[in-house]
Scaffold this active site. Structure first.
Site, mmCIF file in Angstrom:
data_model
loop_
_atom_site.group_PDB
_atom_site.id
_atom_site.type_symbol
_atom_site.label_atom_id
_atom_site.label_comp_id
_atom_site.label_asym_id
_atom_site.label_seq_id
_atom_site.Cartn_x
_atom_site.Cartn_y
_atom_site.Cartn_z
ATOM 1 N NE ARG A 197 131.352 130.219 21.683
ATOM 2 C CZ ARG A 197 131.794 131.260 20.966
ATOM 3 N NH1 ARG A 197 131.758 132.470 21.493
ATOM 4 N NH2 ARG A 197 132.282 131.074 19.765
ATOM 5 C CE LYS A 208 118.874 114.034 31.065
ATOM 6 N NZ LYS A 208 118.327 112.657 30.937
ATOM 7 C CD GLU A 219 108.109 111.512 32.569
ATOM 8 O OE1 GLU A 219 108.799 110.753 33.272
ATOM 9 O OE2 GLU A 219 108.392 111.766 31.375
ATOM 10 C CE LYS A 267 114.532 115.887 36.313
ATOM 11 N NZ LYS A 267 114.009 115.917 34.978
ATOM 12 C CD GLU A 326 121.000 110.429 31.839
ATOM 13 O OE1 GLU A 326 120.143 111.330 31.891
ATOM 14 O OE2 GLU A 326 120.978 109.515 31.009
ATOM 15 N NE ARG A 341 119.093 114.442 34.825
ATOM 16 C CZ ARG A 341 119.001 115.734 34.607
ATOM 17 N NH1 ARG A 341 119.989 116.526 34.989
ATOM 18 N NH2 ARG A 341 117.946 116.254 34.015
ATOM 19 C CG ASN A 399 116.574 108.667 30.960
ATOM 20 O OD1 ASN A 399 115.866 109.628 30.719
ATOM 21 N ND2 ASN A 399 117.884 108.761 31.107
ATOM 22 C CG HIS A 451 112.015 108.093 29.604
ATOM 23 N ND1 HIS A 451 111.346 107.668 30.740
ATOM 24 C CD2 HIS A 451 111.781 109.434 29.526
ATOM 25 C CE1 HIS A 451 110.749 108.703 31.309
ATOM 26 N NE2 HIS A 451 110.991 109.782 30.596
ATOM 27 C CG HIS A 489 112.846 108.582 24.255
ATOM 28 N ND1 HIS A 489 114.056 108.934 24.805
ATOM 29 C CD2 HIS A 489 111.931 109.356 24.875
ATOM 30 C CE1 HIS A 489 113.862 109.882 25.709
ATOM 31 N NE2 HIS A 489 112.582 110.153 25.778
ATOM 32 C CG HIS A 536 107.413 112.487 26.753
ATOM 33 N ND1 HIS A 536 108.490 111.846 26.173
ATOM 34 C CD2 HIS A 536 107.734 112.629 28.069
ATOM 35 C CE1 HIS A 536 109.414 111.622 27.082
ATOM 36 N NE2 HIS A 536 108.983 112.084 28.249
HETATM 37 P P1 NAD Z 1 103.670 119.777 25.643
HETATM 38 O O1 NAD Z 1 104.679 120.780 25.965
HETATM 39 O O2 NAD Z 1 103.452 119.422 24.229
HETATM 40 O O3 NAD Z 1 102.302 120.261 26.285
HETATM 41 C C1 NAD Z 1 101.171 119.441 26.129
HETATM 42 C C2 NAD Z 1 99.966 120.211 25.573
HETATM 43 O O4 NAD Z 1 99.343 120.957 26.610
HETATM 44 C C3 NAD Z 1 100.307 121.198 24.490
HETATM 45 O O5 NAD Z 1 99.276 121.196 23.527
HETATM 46 C C4 NAD Z 1 100.316 122.528 25.226
HETATM 47 O O6 NAD Z 1 100.076 123.630 24.400
HETATM 48 C C5 NAD Z 1 99.194 122.317 26.195
HETATM 49 N N1 NAD Z 1 99.261 123.099 27.424
HETATM 50 C C6 NAD Z 1 100.349 123.366 28.166
HETATM 51 N N2 NAD Z 1 100.000 123.965 29.305
HETATM 52 C C7 NAD Z 1 98.666 124.111 29.263
HETATM 53 C C8 NAD Z 1 97.716 124.649 30.170
HETATM 54 N N3 NAD Z 1 98.070 125.092 31.368
HETATM 55 N N4 NAD Z 1 96.421 124.665 29.808
HETATM 56 C C9 NAD Z 1 96.043 124.146 28.598
HETATM 57 N N5 NAD Z 1 96.876 123.599 27.723
HETATM 58 C C10 NAD Z 1 98.185 123.571 28.062
HETATM 59 O O7 NAD Z 1 103.946 118.392 26.387
HETATM 60 P P2 NAD Z 1 104.497 118.042 27.847
HETATM 61 O O8 NAD Z 1 103.855 116.762 28.190
HETATM 62 O O9 NAD Z 1 104.379 119.179 28.768
HETATM 63 O O10 NAD Z 1 106.050 117.811 27.602
HETATM 64 C C11 NAD Z 1 106.516 116.764 26.771
HETATM 65 C C12 NAD Z 1 107.901 117.135 26.310
HETATM 66 O O11 NAD Z 1 108.761 117.252 27.425
HETATM 67 C C13 NAD Z 1 108.528 116.107 25.398
HETATM 68 O O12 NAD Z 1 109.126 116.757 24.307
HETATM 69 C C14 NAD Z 1 109.574 115.449 26.254
HETATM 70 O O13 NAD Z 1 110.668 114.967 25.514
HETATM 71 C C15 NAD Z 1 109.973 116.563 27.154
HETATM 72 N N6 NAD Z 1 110.549 116.136 28.434
HETATM 73 C C16 NAD Z 1 111.718 116.689 28.808
HETATM 74 C C17 NAD Z 1 112.283 116.350 30.014
HETATM 75 C C18 NAD Z 1 113.535 117.029 30.466
HETATM 76 O O14 NAD Z 1 114.114 116.597 31.461
HETATM 77 N N7 NAD Z 1 113.961 118.073 29.824
HETATM 78 C C19 NAD Z 1 111.642 115.428 30.848
HETATM 79 C C20 NAD Z 1 110.437 114.883 30.436
HETATM 80 C C21 NAD Z 1 109.890 115.251 29.209
HETATM 81 N N1 GLY Z 2 113.726 113.321 32.386
HETATM 82 C C1 GLY Z 2 115.001 112.691 32.556
HETATM 83 C C2 GLY Z 2 115.995 113.545 33.231
HETATM 84 O O1 GLY Z 2 115.727 114.682 33.546
HETATM 85 O O2 GLY Z 2 117.093 113.116 33.445
#
Ligand code: NAD
Ligand code: GLY
Length: 371
Positions: A129, A151, A193, A235, A245, A249, A253, A256, A260, A273
């Site tokens: 939890r 998130k 972003e 942010k 949100e 907030r 998006n 998005h 998405h 993404h």
């Molecule tokens: P990712 O985590 O897939 O990383 C992208 C690629 O880069 C991967 O292959 C990873 O292994 C590689 N990588 C990471 N760091 C590296 C480094 N320093 N050197 C070499 N390679 C490296 O993708 P992302 O773009 O970081 O994140 C996308 C994800 O984030 C999506 O799932 C999206 O939904 C999520 N997201 C979440 C939020 C949130 O608020 N929680 C906001 C935006 C996006």
């Molecule tokens: N990436 C959208 C949020 O954090 O609300």
């Protein structure tokens, strides 16, 4: 000599607070943060689980482990890819926690991009939890967006990020040196972003990005550090004002809902993404123009900035308007069957709208999609 460079690097560090009362936390930004920031101050118990993936582990796992003192450390190394951001792979984190008898005093560390961060965060939100976790984001996208704000979650085959929880980290450690190994395509995806903040809340930042685009694409350290800091400030402000949100907030998006839909359509194996978000923002800019808010010049400027960073400003060629409509109605912003979209009132001013005319969407989809 060594000490001097350490103190120079400390001076280059920047600190932002996400202000959430007793759940407030710091964002540390700068070079060498993995070795400069004492991680132990954010860890209460004697056990730690580091969640990372098979690309990042060989690069940064050892230096993170070196900073942990007197801890019993376990590691889960996930396969790399958005297609593994699902309940099955989340379960592998729970299995490791249980096999190694982690209790409520354990701390999880997310070492990686947004995929690792969202999954480790969700594991931390739900294991027994809720246990604390620390974000060490290693992609530009994770440093400017996903590691901040709490998130967490995973994808479902029927919808992106559909299973998750809000769970704030204890700290975010942004080591800008990790970007030295980030491939160009991933770097560009993160810029989507970054540009988003300029479009939704910070027109001066949008103009700054236009002026500094050359320096950023060269990964000039000062320009990049400023882009990350200004993104995180925006942010942090939004999250501090509306953690769960209920209102403002949602403007984070922007683009998005379309984005998405693209990712889900491609079964999380197609565009990155950030690329899907860029195309989605191009569509949302067009919609905002249909709503009478933006001029063609505003749209062209925004698309030019995204194109400069090699981001797509068109939808995937094989998606129809019907594909978009179906998938957009399963977005989390649909409430009581009513689609809500983030539009711009002007460049730098986003808002959530649910009283847009269907003909505006139809016109945008007709422009961006094959029939
Ligand atoms: P990712 O985590 O897939 O990383 C992208 C690629 O880069 C991967 O292959 C990873 O292994 C590689 N990588 C990471 N760091 C590296 C480094 N320093 N050197 C070499 N390679 C490296 O993708 P992302 O773009 O970081 O994140 C996308 C994800 O984030 C999506 O799932 C999206 O939904 C999520 N997201 C979440 C939020 C949130 O608020 N929680 C906001 C935006 C996006
Ligand atoms: N990436 C959208 C949020 O954090 O609300």
């Amino acid at each position: 000599m060594m000490n001097n460079s350490k103190s120079l690097d400390s001076k280059a560090s920047k600190h932002i607070t996400v202000d959430l009362g007793d759940r407030s936390y710091p964002i540390n930004i700068g070079p060498k943060q993995i070795s400069l920031v004492d991680l132990n101050q954010y860890i209460q118990g004697g056990k730690v689980l580091i969640v990372t993936n098979d690309t990042i582990a060989p690069l940064y796992l050892e230096s993170v482990m070196a900073g942990l003192e007197n801890k019993n450390i376990d590691v889960v190394t996930l396969p790399d890819g958005e297609q593994f951001k699902n309940l099955d792979h989340l379960n592998s984190i729970f299995t490791k926690l249980l096999e190694q008898n982690h209790d409520r005093k354990t701390t999880l560390i997310a070492l990686g991009g947004g995929v690792v961060g969202d999954m480790a965060g969700f594991a931390a939100a739900s294991y027994q939890r809720g246990v604390p976790f620390i974000q060490i984001p290693t992609t530009l996208l994770a440093q400017v967006d996903s590691s901040v704000g709490g998130k967490t979650g995973v994808n479902h085959p029927l919808g992106k990020n559909m299973v998750g929880a809000f769970h704030q980290p204890a700290a975010v450690i942004i080591d800008t040196d990790t970007l030295n190994t980030l491939p160009d395509r991933q770097f560009s995806a993160g810029m989507a972003e970054v540009i988003k903040y300029g479009l939704i809340v910070d027109y001066p930042f949008f103009e700054w990005l236009e002026t500094n685009a050359d320096a950023i694409i060269r990964r000039d350290k000062a320009a990049l550090s400023e882009a990350i800091e200004r993104s995180c400030i925006n942010k942090a402000k939004i999250v501090s004002a509306d953690e769960k949100e209920h209102g403002i907030r949602a403007i984070l998006n922007f683009g998005h809902t379309f984005g998405h839909a693209i990712e889900t359509f491609q079964a999380y194996r197609g565009w990155l993404h950030g690329e899907a978000v860029a195309a989605g923002m191009a569509m949302a800019l067009d919609l905002s123009m249909n709503a009478g808010n933006l001029s063609q010049e505003d749209v062209d400027r925004s698309n030019a900035l995204m194109s400069f960073f090699s981001l797509p400003v068109a939808a995937p060629k094989d998606m129809t308007a019907d594909d978009f409509m179906k998938l957009m109605y399963s977005d989390k912003k649909v409430l009581d069957g009513q689609l809500r979209l983030v539009l711009l009132r002007s460049l730098g001013q986003g808002y959530v709208s649910q009283d847009f005319a269907q003909r505006w969407i139809d016109a945008t989809l007709a422009k961006f999609c094959r029939c």
